[in-house]
Write a protein that holds these residues in place. Structure first.
Motif, PDB file in Angstrom:
ATOM      1  N   ASP A 100     -41.169  47.130  31.296  1.00 37.83           N
ATOM      2  CA  ASP A 100     -40.011  46.872  30.435  1.00 37.83           C
ATOM      3  C   ASP A 100     -39.998  45.441  29.894  1.00 37.83           C
ATOM      4  O   ASP A 100     -38.958  44.976  29.436  1.00 37.83           O
ATOM      5  CB  ASP A 100     -38.729  47.141  31.238  1.00 37.83           C
ATOM      6  N   ARG A 101     -41.140  44.747  29.944  1.00 32.76           N
ATOM      7  CA  ARG A 101     -41.156  43.334  29.561  1.00 32.76           C
ATOM      8  C   ARG A 101     -40.941  43.102  28.067  1.00 32.76           C
ATOM      9  O   ARG A 101     -40.451  42.053  27.674  1.00 32.76           O
ATOM     10  CB  ARG A 101     -42.492  42.701  29.974  1.00 32.76           C
ATOM     11  N   VAL A 102     -41.318  44.047  27.215  1.00 31.14           N
ATOM     12  CA  VAL A 102     -41.192  43.833  25.775  1.00 31.14           C
ATOM     13  C   VAL A 102     -39.729  43.685  25.382  1.00 31.14           C
ATOM     14  O   VAL A 102     -39.349  42.740  24.683  1.00 31.14           O
ATOM     15  CB  VAL A 102     -41.838  44.996  25.000  1.00 31.14           C
ATOM     16  N   GLU A 103     -38.898  44.618  25.804  1.00 32.40           N
ATOM     17  CA  GLU A 103     -37.453  44.535  25.574  1.00 32.40           C
ATOM     18  C   GLU A 103     -36.748  44.826  26.895  1.00 32.40           C
ATOM     19  O   GLU A 103     -36.316  45.940  27.145  1.00 32.40           O
ATOM     20  CB  GLU A 103     -36.993  45.535  24.505  1.00 32.40           C
ATOM     21  N   PRO A 104     -36.644  43.834  27.766  1.00 24.25           N
ATOM     22  CA  PRO A 104     -36.078  44.087  29.098  1.00 24.25           C
ATOM     23  C   PRO A 104     -34.654  44.627  29.017  1.00 24.25           C
ATOM     24  O   PRO A 104     -33.795  44.056  28.336  1.00 24.25           O
ATOM     25  CB  PRO A 104     -36.106  42.700  29.762  1.00 24.25           C
ATOM     26  N   GLY A 105     -34.438  45.740  29.688  1.00 22.48           N
ATOM     27  CA  GLY A 105     -33.088  46.277  29.757  1.00 22.48           C
ATOM     28  C   GLY A 105     -32.223  45.452  30.678  1.00 22.48           C
ATOM     29  O   GLY A 105     -32.717  44.749  31.565  1.00 22.48           O
ATOM     30  N   PRO A 106     -30.911  45.499  30.498  1.00 22.63           N
ATOM     31  CA  PRO A 106     -30.007  44.733  31.369  1.00 22.63           C
ATOM     32  C   PRO A 106     -30.169  45.145  32.831  1.00 22.63           C
ATOM     33  O   PRO A 106     -30.273  46.333  33.138  1.00 22.63           O
ATOM     34  CB  PRO A 106     -28.611  45.091  30.835  1.00 22.63           C
ATOM     35  N   TRP A 107     -30.165  44.169  33.701  1.00 25.87           N
ATOM     36  CA  TRP A 107     -30.286  44.460  35.129  1.00 25.87           C
ATOM     37  C   TRP A 107     -29.143  45.334  35.621  1.00 25.87           C
ATOM     38  O   TRP A 107     -29.307  46.130  36.544  1.00 25.87           O
ATOM     39  CB  TRP A 107     -30.346  43.163  35.928  1.00 25.87           C
ATOM     40  N   LYS A 108     -27.962  45.207  35.001  1.00 25.91           N
ATOM     41  CA  LYS A 108     -26.828  46.010  35.472  1.00 25.91           C
ATOM     42  C   LYS A 108     -27.105  47.500  35.281  1.00 25.91           C
ATOM     43  O   LYS A 108     -26.695  48.326  36.107  1.00 25.91           O
ATOM     44  CB  LYS A 108     -25.548  45.595  34.752  1.00 25.91           C
ATOM     45  N   ASN A 109     -27.814  47.871  34.203  1.00 21.38           N
ATOM     46  CA  ASN A 109     -28.174  49.276  34.005  1.00 21.38           C
ATOM     47  C   ASN A 109     -29.150  49.753  35.071  1.00 21.38           C
ATOM     48  O   ASN A 109     -29.033  50.867  35.598  1.00 21.38           O
ATOM     49  CB  ASN A 109     -28.805  49.465  32.623  1.00 21.38           C
ATOM     50  N   ALA A 368     -33.055  29.944  26.549  1.00 19.55           N
ATOM     51  CA  ALA A 368     -32.664  30.238  25.169  1.00 19.55           C
ATOM     52  C   ALA A 368     -33.780  30.958  24.425  1.00 19.55           C
ATOM     53  O   ALA A 368     -33.536  31.903  23.670  1.00 19.55           O
ATOM     54  CB  ALA A 368     -32.274  28.953  24.445  1.00 19.55           C
ATOM     55  N   VAL A 369     -35.024  30.523  24.637  1.00 19.82           N
ATOM     56  CA  VAL A 369     -36.163  31.181  23.996  1.00 19.82           C
ATOM     57  C   VAL A 369     -36.300  32.608  24.507  1.00 19.82           C
ATOM     58  O   VAL A 369     -36.579  33.541  23.743  1.00 19.82           O
ATOM     59  CB  VAL A 369     -37.461  30.387  24.237  1.00 19.82           C
ATOM     60  N   SER A 370     -36.107  32.809  25.810  1.00 22.98           N
ATOM     61  CA  SER A 370     -36.188  34.154  26.386  1.00 22.98           C
ATOM     62  C   SER A 370     -35.135  35.078  25.772  1.00 22.98           C
ATOM     63  O   SER A 370     -35.427  36.220  25.408  1.00 22.98           O
ATOM     64  CB  SER A 370     -36.007  34.076  27.903  1.00 22.98           C
ATOM     65  N   GLU A 371     -33.909  34.582  25.640  1.00 23.32           N
ATOM     66  CA  GLU A 371     -32.860  35.380  25.010  1.00 23.32           C
ATOM     67  C   GLU A 371     -33.187  35.663  23.548  1.00 23.32           C
ATOM     68  O   GLU A 371     -32.961  36.774  23.048  1.00 23.32           O
ATOM     69  CB  GLU A 371     -31.526  34.643  25.117  1.00 23.32           C
ATOM     70  N   TYR A 372     -33.722  34.673  22.866  1.00 25.54           N
ATOM     71  CA  TYR A 372     -34.103  34.831  21.462  1.00 25.54           C
ATOM     72  C   TYR A 372     -35.137  35.940  21.318  1.00 25.54           C
ATOM     73  O   TYR A 372     -35.040  36.782  20.419  1.00 25.54           O
ATOM     74  CB  TYR A 372     -34.657  33.501  20.959  1.00 25.54           C
ATOM     75  N   GLU A 373     -36.123  35.953  22.196  1.00 25.27           N
ATOM     76  CA  GLU A 373     -37.157  36.989  22.150  1.00 25.27           C
ATOM     77  C   GLU A 373     -36.556  38.373  22.363  1.00 25.27           C
ATOM     78  O   GLU A 373     -36.940  39.344  21.694  1.00 25.27           O
ATOM     79  CB  GLU A 373     -38.218  36.699  23.205  1.00 25.27           C
ATOM     80  N   THR A 374     -35.610  38.467  23.278  1.00 24.33           N
ATOM     81  CA  THR A 374     -34.974  39.755  23.552  1.00 24.33           C
ATOM     82  C   THR A 374     -34.168  40.242  22.352  1.00 24.33           C
ATOM     83  O   THR A 374     -34.255  41.411  21.958  1.00 24.33           O
ATOM     84  CB  THR A 374     -34.061  39.647  24.780  1.00 24.33           C
ATOM     85  N   PHE A 375     -33.383  39.352  21.755  1.00 25.99           N
ATOM     86  CA  PHE A 375     -32.568  39.746  20.595  1.00 25.99           C
ATOM     87  C   PHE A 375     -33.452  40.108  19.408  1.00 25.99           C
ATOM     88  O   PHE A 375     -33.160  41.066  18.676  1.00 25.99           O
ATOM     89  CB  PHE A 375     -31.608  38.615  20.220  1.00 25.99           C
ATOM     90  N   ALA A 376     -34.528  39.356  19.189  1.00 24.67           N
ATOM     91  CA  ALA A 376     -35.429  39.653  18.076  1.00 24.67           C
ATOM     92  C   ALA A 376     -36.104  41.012  18.274  1.00 24.67           C
ATOM     93  O   ALA A 376     -36.281  41.779  17.315  1.00 24.67           O
ATOM     94  CB  ALA A 376     -36.474  38.549  17.939  1.00 24.67           C
ATOM     95  N   THR A 377     -36.472  41.321  19.504  1.00 28.38           N
ATOM     96  CA  THR A 377     -37.078  42.622  19.794  1.00 28.38           C
ATOM     97  C   THR A 377     -36.089  43.749  19.547  1.00 28.38           C
ATOM     98  O   THR A 377     -36.435  44.780  18.953  1.00 28.38           O
ATOM     99  CB  THR A 377     -37.570  42.657  21.242  1.00 28.38           C
ATOM    100  N   SER A 378     -34.859  43.571  19.985  1.00 26.94           N
ATOM    101  CA  SER A 378     -33.827  44.589  19.737  1.00 26.94           C
ATOM    102  C   SER A 378     -33.600  44.781  18.243  1.00 26.94           C
ATOM    103  O   SER A 378     -33.383  45.912  17.777  1.00 26.94           O
ATOM    104  CB  SER A 378     -32.513  44.163  20.410  1.00 26.94           C
TER     105      SER A 378
END
Length: 444
Positions: A100-109, A368-378
């Motif tokens: 799940d590394r490309v677009e990691p799902g939320p840990w809460k899920n 911040a970069v990690s979050e940016y990567e996640t949002f861009a992937t989504s």
């Protein structure tokens, strides 16, 4: 933050507005865009209320199922089973999280999925299986046949249905986080890992109790044999069954909105296949003993595990290709720097970007970069679903929300990703900039 581009980024051409192209083909211009978050108007829409109800339900289910298991195994057997059953859990969770590394799902899920499998699904299974087996034994006056029928027919249907409920709930209520096959595999894998965890406590605890009664220990004990079969040889058995259900939901998530039959039939087909594989696994052991177990294990389970692993990895690579294909439209509109789509479509470049930001500005910049990567992937997956006709009616709102989060982190993330794209060779840089050791995109 100002809406003008940082000095180190080149100017970008304008793009047509939404009213000049089909909705999903257009990209909003920064000068015409505003983001307005939704407001919560009903009590049930409150995240705190829903989380409280869910946590309470899972906690009560956990208390009940663990009490039932301890009653069957005894306190000492329960503790031994708990300790041994915990061993494969981190490895399985790490393996599914890696996928799940490309677009990691939320840990809460994922934690919900694990807890549902370990508590709610296990509770349903232990009650329903016991009731069905006793009813069959009473009706047929043949306890041995009832046990065999319960293991080969009743248990697969009940257990796979109970585990599939977690996948269904996330598919319905966390639809934004459920975008394809990988998400289905990961959610199903976490659910099944939780279920196997509780089931292993029961089996290992009962085996330990039998060893205590007859006085056996060491490698010849029932505990060692049970540990070898369930934890060493087949820790992936339950995840392998339920992953078929997850794949069905994942393919359904990619289907267009108008394909309603496909969106219903594919998860059901995955569930039926999961039940069938589960029944084959249980039936081989129940009907043919150790010989049947090893035969099915070598001829069927190992090849199936290899095939599904290949499918999951291939799907992950396809996700990276989707990013590479969809994000250039946003780069052309000025939302992303020109080299960012190439960096975001490479796991090596994404890791290098985070490391570069950490070395340059510290852990907060790397986050911040990690979050940016996640949002861009989504964002890339959202646009891809729109092209397939699978985006929901909130496409515009979701796109603007993701762009809002990207723009908040752009000043830190864009230079790091630009550096990573060049340092990994994703973008060709003419001399003298081939010496990446001295290249710093943050320097004006």
């Amino acid at each position: 933050m100002s809406e003008s581009s940082p000095q180190h980024l080149p100017p970008h051409p304008a793009v047509p507005a939404f009213d000049q192209q089909p909705l999903f083909d257009a990209v909003p211009e920064r000068s015409r865009w505003r983001y307005k978050p939704r407001r919560v108007s009903r009590l049930w829409h409150s995240k705190a209320v829903r989380a409280g109800v869910l946590i309470t339900f899972l906690a009560l289910s956990g208390l009940v199922i663990l009490s039932l298991v301890r009653e069957q195994t005894g306190t000492q057997g329960f503790l031994v089973g708990l300790g041994l059953a915990t061993l494969p859990v981190p490895l399985l969770m790490a393996a599914f999280r890696w996928l799940d590394r490309v677009e990691p799902g939320p840990w809460k899920n994922l934690l919900f999925a694990f807890a549902w499998g370990a508590f709610a699904a296990a509770l349903v299974a232990i009650i329903a299986n016991s009731f069905a087996t006793r009813w069959i034994a009473t009706a047929t006056a043949d306890p041995a046949s009832a046990d065999t029928l319960g293991a080969t027919v009743i248990a697969p249907i009940v257990e796979e249905s109970a585990k599939a409920a977690a996948v269904l709930l996330i598919f319905i209520f966390r639809r934004r986080d459920f975008t394809g096959i990988v998400d289905g595999v990961v959610v199903a894998g976490f659910t099944a890992t939780g279920f196997a965890f509780t089931e292993n406590i029961l089996y290992l605890g009962n085996a330990f109790g039998e060893d205590q009664e007859i006085g056996t220990s060491g490698l010849a004990s029932m505990t060692a044999a049970t540990f070898f079969v369930r934890v060493v040889m087949s820790p992936f058995a339950h995840p392998l069954f339920t992953v078929l259900t997850g794949i069905g939901f994942g393919i359904a998530a990619l289907a267009a909105q108008r394909q309603k039959i496909r969106r219903v039939a594919l998860p059901l087909l995955g569930l039926v296949l999961a039940m069938g594989m589960h029944a084959l696994w249980n039936g081989a052991s129940s009907l043919f003993g150790p010989l049947g177990f090893y035969g099915v294990y070598g001829a069927f389970m190992v090849p199936a595990f290899g095939l599904l692993t290949w499918l999951a990895i291939w799907t992950r690579q396809r996700e990276l290709r989707t990013i590479s294909a969809e994000l250039p439209a946003y780069a052309a509109a000025g939302w992303l720097a020109g080299d960012e789509p190439r960096a975001l479509s490479s796991m090596r470049a994404r890791t290098m970007a985070r490391d570069f930001a950490r070395r340059t500005y510290g852990p907060a910049a790397a986050h911040a970069v990690s979050e940016y990567e996640t949002f861009a992937t989504s964002l890339a997956f959202l646009r891809h679903r729109a092209h397939r006709g699978a985006a929901g009616p909130d496409f515009v709102e979701r796109e603007q929300e993701l762009l809002h989060h990207l723009w908040q982190r752009k000043e830190v993330a864009a230079p790091a990703l630009t550096y990573a794209a060049r340092a990994t060779g994703r973008v060709w840089v003419p001399p003298p900039y081939r010496d990446y050791g001295g290249y710093n995109p943050y320097r004006s």
